[in-house]
Design an enzyme around this catalytic site. Structure first.
Site, mmCIF file in Angstrom:
data_model
loop_
_atom_site.group_PDB
_atom_site.id
_atom_site.type_symbol
_atom_site.label_atom_id
_atom_site.label_comp_id
_atom_site.label_asym_id
_atom_site.label_seq_id
_atom_site.Cartn_x
_atom_site.Cartn_y
_atom_site.Cartn_z
ATOM 1 N N GLU A 53 12.927 94.354 -116.039
ATOM 2 C CA GLU A 53 12.088 95.367 -116.693
ATOM 3 C C GLU A 53 10.696 95.416 -116.082
ATOM 4 O OE1 GLU A 53 14.490 93.399 -120.093
ATOM 5 O OE2 GLU A 53 13.870 92.941 -118.043
ATOM 6 N N CYS A 90 9.424 90.430 -122.074
ATOM 7 C CA CYS A 90 9.534 91.795 -121.543
ATOM 8 C C CYS A 90 9.318 92.845 -122.633
ATOM 9 C CB CYS A 90 10.899 91.993 -120.888
ATOM 10 S SG CYS A 90 11.134 91.025 -119.385
ATOM 11 N N ASP A 206 40.863 69.493 -93.797
ATOM 12 C CA ASP A 206 40.310 70.710 -93.185
ATOM 13 C C ASP A 206 38.873 70.555 -92.686
ATOM 14 O OD1 ASP A 206 42.712 71.851 -93.848
ATOM 15 O OD2 ASP A 206 41.954 72.910 -95.603
ATOM 16 N N LEU A 210 32.129 74.751 -96.300
ATOM 17 C CA LEU A 210 31.856 75.153 -97.689
ATOM 18 C C LEU A 210 30.552 75.933 -97.813
ATOM 19 C CD1 LEU A 210 32.916 71.878 -99.568
ATOM 20 C CD2 LEU A 210 34.322 73.852 -98.960
ATOM 21 N N ARG A 213 28.241 81.323 -94.569
ATOM 22 C CA ARG A 213 28.170 81.788 -93.177
ATOM 23 C C ARG A 213 27.440 83.119 -93.061
ATOM 24 N NH1 ARG A 213 34.452 80.467 -91.491
ATOM 25 N NH2 ARG A 213 34.557 78.506 -92.609
ATOM 26 N N GLU A 305 38.358 76.250 -104.875
ATOM 27 C CA GLU A 305 39.170 76.520 -103.689
ATOM 28 C C GLU A 305 39.955 75.265 -103.341
ATOM 29 O OE1 GLU A 305 37.432 78.411 -100.294
ATOM 30 O OE2 GLU A 305 35.901 79.411 -101.476
#
Length: 366
Positions: A53, A90, A206, A210, A213, A305
């Site tokens: 606002e 506000c 893997d 994380l 990118r 994930e």
């Protein structure tokens, strides 16, 4: 009416720009109309900074002068605050600005606001309309609402699978299952969520970064479920500047804790790594306790994930608020199923979209 809907939908679109930057505060956007034309707009850009606002009022005053907001209409996605926190209330600034009417998409579930902001506006003679585009606003702030009501984060599981339900190729092949368009969407998701959670098996197999990118984005907090503190010193996840939280079992012992902090990369400070010990349940970490600890740190949303063990554990205990499947058209014979055979669950498909060559399925447990 068309102008009103357009203004509120624009405010909702603006609010989304704050994703990943304002937690634990809600996403809020604001648009100011006068004589059917937009004179100011803004959104909550960063935690601790001016609210939507105030940014919209300042935008109007900069472009059209201090008196431009008198008798104007304001469209805001969430009930204006009326208390002092990181910023001032506000509601008071809206009153001072001479706004004639305020359209509010949804009420604030925070008990220190919850209707009080509207009451203050009405007391000052400002007309208030609540509910315009409520559904869209509630969807936008589902993570904030869940956390505010339960002090637990909103949990979204992201699972990439082949059309026959496999999450790996088998035979040690680490090639991605989904297309580049889907991979791009995943990076965008990471930018929207406060934290990203994976299991230690994903880290060891893997060695993921994380991160998002993206130069424009910010990396989420990294949460690793690591019962025995096996995260290696040279893990790529440490290259990101975002904080890492390792959840381990209480039996892991202080020596393991000291060892992982001692082995950390020189570029990573001990302040950037936190180790939290929790109870074990069914030969795994107690996920309810994990989520409780995450919520206590004012982390309002978590993107999961994981591999088969993580997927199975969250679905078995029904701890996900939603499951997002990226489904590749490919078929694999020897890959790993996305959940183990002990998990029995029913999912309801809420939405199906194309994602390059893949399908994107938004689902929830029933």
């Amino acid at each position: 009416m068309k102008n009103n809907n357009y203004a509120m939908l624009l405010a909702i679109e603006l609010a989304g720009k704050g994703s990943g930057f304002v937690h634990p505060n809600p996403l809020v956007g604001c648009v100011i109309l006068k004589y059917g034309k937009i004179i100011g707009k803004g959104f909550h850009e960063k935690y601790g900074n001016a609210h939507a606002e105030i940014n919209a009022l300042n935008d109007a005053w900069k472009k059209h002068g201090k008196k431009s907001t008198e008798n104007a209409y304001m469209f805001v996605t969430l009930e204006p605050c009326c208390h002092y926190g990181k910023t001032g209330p506000c509601a008071k600034e809206i009153i001072k600005a001479g706004i004639k009417k305020v359209y509010i998409a949804m009420l604030d579930v925070n008990p220190i606001v919850a209707g009080k902001g509207i009451k203050e506006l009405k007391k000052a003679g400002i007309k208030v309309n609540v509910g315009l585009c409520r559904k869209e606003a509630e969807e936008l702030n589902k993570e904030y609402t869940k956390w505010m009501k339960t002090k637990r984060p909103y949990v979204l599981q992201k699972i990439a699978i082949t059309r026959n339900g496999k999450i790996t190729w088998g035979n040690g092949n680490r090639k991605r299952i989904t297309c580049e368009e889907s991979n791009k969407k995943v990076r965008e998701l990471r930018n929207q969520y406060d934290a990203l959670l994976v299991g230690i098996n994903t880290v060891l197999k893997d060695d993921p970064q994380l991160n998002c990118r993206s130069k424009e984005g910010r990396d989420p907090i990294k949460i690793i479920l690591d019962p025995d503190l096996k995260t290696p010193k040279n893990a790529r996840l440490f290259k990101s500047t975002a904080k890492t939280i390792l959840f381990c079992a209480k039996k892991a012992g202080k020596n393991k804790e000291k060892e992982i902090l001692k082995k950390r990369p020189e570029s990573v400070s001990n302040k950037d790594i936190e180790i939290i010990k929790v109870d074990q349940k069914n030969d795994f970490l107690n996920l309810k306790e994990v989520l409780k600890e995450i919520g206590m740190k004012e982390i309002t949303s978590v993107l999961v994930e994981g591999g088969q063990k993580i997927n199975s554990s969250f679905l078995k205990e029904k701890l996900s608020d939603g499951i997002l499947f990226f489904v590749s058209p490919k078929k694999v014979k020897n890959g790993l199923d996305f959940i183990d055979g002990t998990v029995k669950t029913k999912l309801k498909i809420l939405d199906i979209k194309k994602s390059g060559k893949d399908l994107l399925l938004r689902t929830k447990q029933i």
